[in-house]
Design a protein around this motif. Structure first.
Motif, PDB file in Angstrom:
ATOM      1  N   VAL A  47      52.164  82.333 -16.269  1.00  0.00           N
ATOM      2  CA  VAL A  47      52.349  83.784 -16.405  1.00  0.00           C
ATOM      3  C   VAL A  47      50.999  84.477 -16.614  1.00  0.00           C
ATOM      4  O   VAL A  47      50.769  85.580 -16.100  1.00  0.00           O
ATOM      5  CB  VAL A  47      53.343  84.113 -17.550  1.00  0.00           C
ATOM      6  N   GLY A  48      50.074  83.793 -17.324  1.00  0.00           N
ATOM      7  CA  GLY A  48      48.716  84.326 -17.462  1.00  0.00           C
ATOM      8  C   GLY A  48      48.035  84.459 -16.103  1.00  0.00           C
ATOM      9  O   GLY A  48      47.343  85.449 -15.832  1.00  0.00           O
ATOM     10  N   LEU A  49      48.272  83.462 -15.210  1.00  0.00           N
ATOM     11  CA  LEU A  49      47.722  83.538 -13.851  1.00  0.00           C
ATOM     12  C   LEU A  49      48.403  84.634 -13.036  1.00  0.00           C
ATOM     13  O   LEU A  49      47.751  85.325 -12.250  1.00  0.00           O
ATOM     14  CB  LEU A  49      47.861  82.183 -13.138  1.00  0.00           C
ATOM     15  N   TRP A  50      49.735  84.821 -13.222  1.00  0.00           N
ATOM     16  CA  TRP A  50      50.434  85.926 -12.551  1.00  0.00           C
ATOM     17  C   TRP A  50      49.850  87.274 -12.969  1.00  0.00           C
ATOM     18  O   TRP A  50      49.719  88.197 -12.161  1.00  0.00           O
ATOM     19  CB  TRP A  50      51.933  85.922 -12.865  1.00  0.00           C
ATOM     20  N   LEU A  51      49.500  87.393 -14.260  1.00  0.00           N
ATOM     21  CA  LEU A  51      48.877  88.623 -14.769  1.00  0.00           C
ATOM     22  C   LEU A  51      47.526  88.842 -14.086  1.00  0.00           C
ATOM     23  O   LEU A  51      47.226  89.961 -13.629  1.00  0.00           O
ATOM     24  CB  LEU A  51      48.721  88.517 -16.291  1.00  0.00           C
ATOM     25  N   ALA A  52      46.718  87.767 -13.973  1.00  0.00           N
ATOM     26  CA  ALA A  52      45.418  87.853 -13.287  1.00  0.00           C
ATOM     27  C   ALA A  52      45.615  88.224 -11.814  1.00  0.00           C
ATOM     28  O   ALA A  52      44.844  89.011 -11.247  1.00  0.00           O
ATOM     29  CB  ALA A  52      44.669  86.527 -13.407  1.00  0.00           C
ATOM     30  N   TYR A  53      46.689  87.659 -11.208  1.00  0.00           N
ATOM     31  CA  TYR A  53      47.029  87.982  -9.814  1.00  0.00           C
ATOM     32  C   TYR A  53      47.354  89.470  -9.664  1.00  0.00           C
ATOM     33  O   TYR A  53      46.884  90.128  -8.731  1.00  0.00           O
ATOM     34  CB  TYR A  53      48.226  87.123  -9.386  1.00  0.00           C
ATOM     35  N   GLY A  54      48.135  90.001 -10.608  1.00  0.00           N
ATOM     36  CA  GLY A  54      48.485  91.431 -10.599  1.00  0.00           C
ATOM     37  C   GLY A  54      47.245  92.304 -10.691  1.00  0.00           C
ATOM     38  O   GLY A  54      47.149  93.339 -10.014  1.00  0.00           O
ATOM     39  N   ILE A  55      46.284  91.895 -11.539  1.00  0.00           N
ATOM     40  CA  ILE A  55      45.029  92.643 -11.679  1.00  0.00           C
ATOM     41  C   ILE A  55      44.228  92.551 -10.373  1.00  0.00           C
ATOM     42  O   ILE A  55      43.698  93.555  -9.891  1.00  0.00           O
ATOM     43  CB  ILE A  55      44.219  92.111 -12.892  1.00  0.00           C
ATOM     44  N   ALA A  56      44.204  91.318  -9.760  1.00  0.00           N
ATOM     45  CA  ALA A  56      43.434  91.106  -8.522  1.00  0.00           C
ATOM     46  C   ALA A  56      43.973  91.955  -7.371  1.00  0.00           C
ATOM     47  O   ALA A  56      43.194  92.507  -6.585  1.00  0.00           O
ATOM     48  CB  ALA A  56      43.437  89.630  -8.136  1.00  0.00           C
TER      49      ALA A  56
END
Lengths: 84, 84
Positions: A47-56
């Protein structure tokens, strides 16, 4: 709004909101016995990576949904770690 | 592959794979006491909608990730329902 958004938004709301009763139950009862520690470790990281994906990709729905889920799943992970 | 895919694919793999240790633990131990029934009801419904979303937008990664998660979360939901 296309058919994608009509299905996608309720899907995002449900999979995010689902962690509210789990986090509340875990916090209130401190009963973590049936909870898998590897699940919450992998899931919180994901989920932390999904958050980073959303920011990207600059997607506010992805950022909001995963920001909330990160806090809730992170709480369950922390409780499980303490009561392991 | 852009930065989005570089983050998005590991994110999808982690949040899907996370349910393997939970489903395995729940199946093996039948210890569902700390598991929230409302969480798995909402989550399984939400993942079902994500699967429908993947079909609607014809995205194979979304279909595959949510098809697997639906089976694993559905198993935990069924076990919790039986042991509630």
């Amino acid at each position: 709004m296309g058919v994608g958004e009509l299905i996608g938004y309720p899907a995002a709301i449900l999979t995010t909101a689902a962690f509210v009763p789990q986090a509340w139950k875990s916090w209130r009862t401190r009963d973590l016995s049936g909870i898998s520690l590897p699940m919450y470790a992998l899931f919180t990281l994901g989920v932390g990576l999904w958050l980073a994906y959303g920011i990207a990709i600059e997607s506010w729905p992805v950022i909001a949904a995963n920001g909330i889920t990160l806090a809730l799943a992170g709480l369950v992970l922390w409780l499980k770690w303490r009561h392991r």
